[in-house]
Scaffold this active site. Sequence first.
Site, short mmCIF file in Angstrom:
data_model
loop_
_atom_site.label_atom_id
_atom_site.label_comp_id
_atom_site.label_asym_id
_atom_site.label_seq_id
_atom_site.Cartn_x
_atom_site.Cartn_y
_atom_site.Cartn_z
N ASN A 1 -14.41 27.41 1.50
CA ASN A 1 -15.06 28.38 2.16
C ASN A 1 -16.08 27.86 3.15
O ASN A 1 -16.01 27.97 4.17
CB ASN A 1 -15.91 29.09 0.90
CG ASN A 1 -16.76 29.96 1.41
OD1 ASN A 1 -17.03 30.28 2.76
ND2 ASN A 1 -17.53 30.81 0.53
N ASP A 2 -17.01 27.12 2.94
CA ASP A 2 -18.05 26.53 3.79
C ASP A 2 -17.47 25.52 5.07
O ASP A 2 -17.79 25.63 5.93
CB ASP A 2 -19.02 25.70 3.02
CG ASP A 2 -19.74 26.68 2.23
OD1 ASP A 2 -20.03 27.85 2.45
OD2 ASP A 2 -20.31 26.12 1.11
N VAL A 3 -16.16 24.90 4.57
CA VAL A 3 -15.62 23.92 5.59
C VAL A 3 -14.92 24.81 6.77
O VAL A 3 -14.35 24.00 7.45
CB VAL A 3 -14.72 22.78 4.91
CG1 VAL A 3 -15.75 22.10 3.98
CG2 VAL A 3 -13.64 23.67 4.08
N ALA B 1 -22.88 26.75 -0.61
CA ALA B 1 -24.03 26.89 0.11
C ALA B 1 -24.63 28.27 0.06
O ALA B 1 -25.69 28.29 0.51
CB ALA B 1 -23.90 26.35 1.51
#
Lengths: 101, 463
Positions: free
Chosen positions: B389-391, B430
Amino acid sequence: MLILELYVFVLAGFVGFMVITRVPPLLHTPLMSATNAISGISLVGSMVAAGAHRGGVATALGFIAVVCATTNIVGGFLITDRMLKMFRREPHGDSAKPEKR
Amino acid sequence: MRDTITQLTYLAASVLFILGLRSLTRPDKARRGMQQAAVGMLLALCGTLMNHQIVDYRWIAGGLVLGALIGYPLGMWVPTTALPQRIAFSLSFGALAATLVGVAEYYSTFHGGEGTIGTAKMAALGFEVLLGSLTVTGALIAAGKLQEWVPSQPMTYRGQNLVNFVLFAGALALFGMVVVNPANGTAFYSMIGVAAVLGVLMVMPIGGADMPVVVALLNSYCGLAAAATGFALGNSILIICGALDGASGFLLSILMSKAMNRSFANVLFGAFGGETGAAVVGGGSALPVRSVSAEDAAIQLAYAQRVIIVPGYGMAVAQAQHAVRELAELIEKRGGEVKYAIHPVAGRMPGHMNVLLAEANVPYDRLYDMDEINSEFSQTDVALVIGANDVVNPAAREDRSSPIYGMPILDVDHAKSVIVLKRGMAAGFAGIENALFHAPATSMLFGDAKSSLTKLVSEVKNA
């Protein structure tokens, strides 16, 4: 003596830094387990504490330390080997060398 | 004479360790090199057994046997998905060994020993037990968080950094007292206690996604504690190994912090994903999301020429790595080309994804680092994001107000089409909304990663 030890520490740290900078991200997990296994070298100190007849407390602490350090050495080298065994090249790529068995 | 032989075995072991670490720069040489390092370890142990201080071998033998019995399952039976907590756990073991050696040395000096310790040696001993006991508890909490025995969400409270700072200052003050007056046993043992509490409190506020940095940092502390043991005992191999270990951990934690575009201080004191993240969420759920069925996604994949697979922590949780490889092989059989893009902080420890995929028999020359592959996304037909997700969040590139702005990401959004495998629309670790999931080229395949992949495999077979 202390100065000599500092030399060893700084130079070893430097060598470590140079070598480990070149380890590809591909192998960062084996790197961590390998350094973990190598840190089991504190067994060298633990064995002296456990076997030097310096009283019951020192022996007991030394014994626990021997168990912990041995666990790390045995477990660490085994798991590193197990991981590294998994990393394989493409069996029939153009640049791949034939795998030795 | 015996001492010389011992020292020579230590020298040989040090060389073999360094060669072993160097072999890790080449995946095809690594296994042999590490086996040689293990031989080096054996040499060093045999050399130590000749030490004239050792008079009684019974406890040593018992400890070696017991340690080997515990170590074998930790080496052979732990699944690769549980590697991060396994490593954190053994960091705690290593630090415990170093701490106990220090305590034993201190105790025996004042109970039947010389009764005095020189300032330099006391400083080394103090540093060793301080760092050691902090690492013991810190690594245990980290392992607990990774295993989810301890909630992996950051645990924060008001004044947290102040409390930690006071504890740290207290530990340092006690350290100073012991160095000035080594006979002050109360200060010595309280320092160990304070450091142990500090270890717990320092790791508790750090979230699961930040664990790669923490584990690497604890690795470095563990090494430094071992090096301090070497200084205290005048043992050069301990100094060398401690320095190697410390350098490795330090370097990895820098790399990991960089990959998240955050400073050390921010990871350690920032409690990411707590309040800061929560403020950003909200309002985004109204954006459109295009859900896709496994059949349609399979057709896209079956006719794709170039596919890049982006694995994340979700793949590890679902243990989907074997299904991923099966899908990739099917696509290749149909003439497509499949590559894997690995973000440096994908997963919960450095390099975790690589090991999982290697376990599933994916050849390592198919695994690409972020910098190698980022330019290729624009020529890619389908980017398949599995539990990441965040990456892959383009906000890191575009949105200056985003907490992850500036973090290097995989440019998945440049691909012609994107399929995201995800359990639900929950925000990532996050707690940040991900615009990729709402992009017109993106289709979402909801469900457990493993069952989704299994469906995709059978659909691609039929396509």
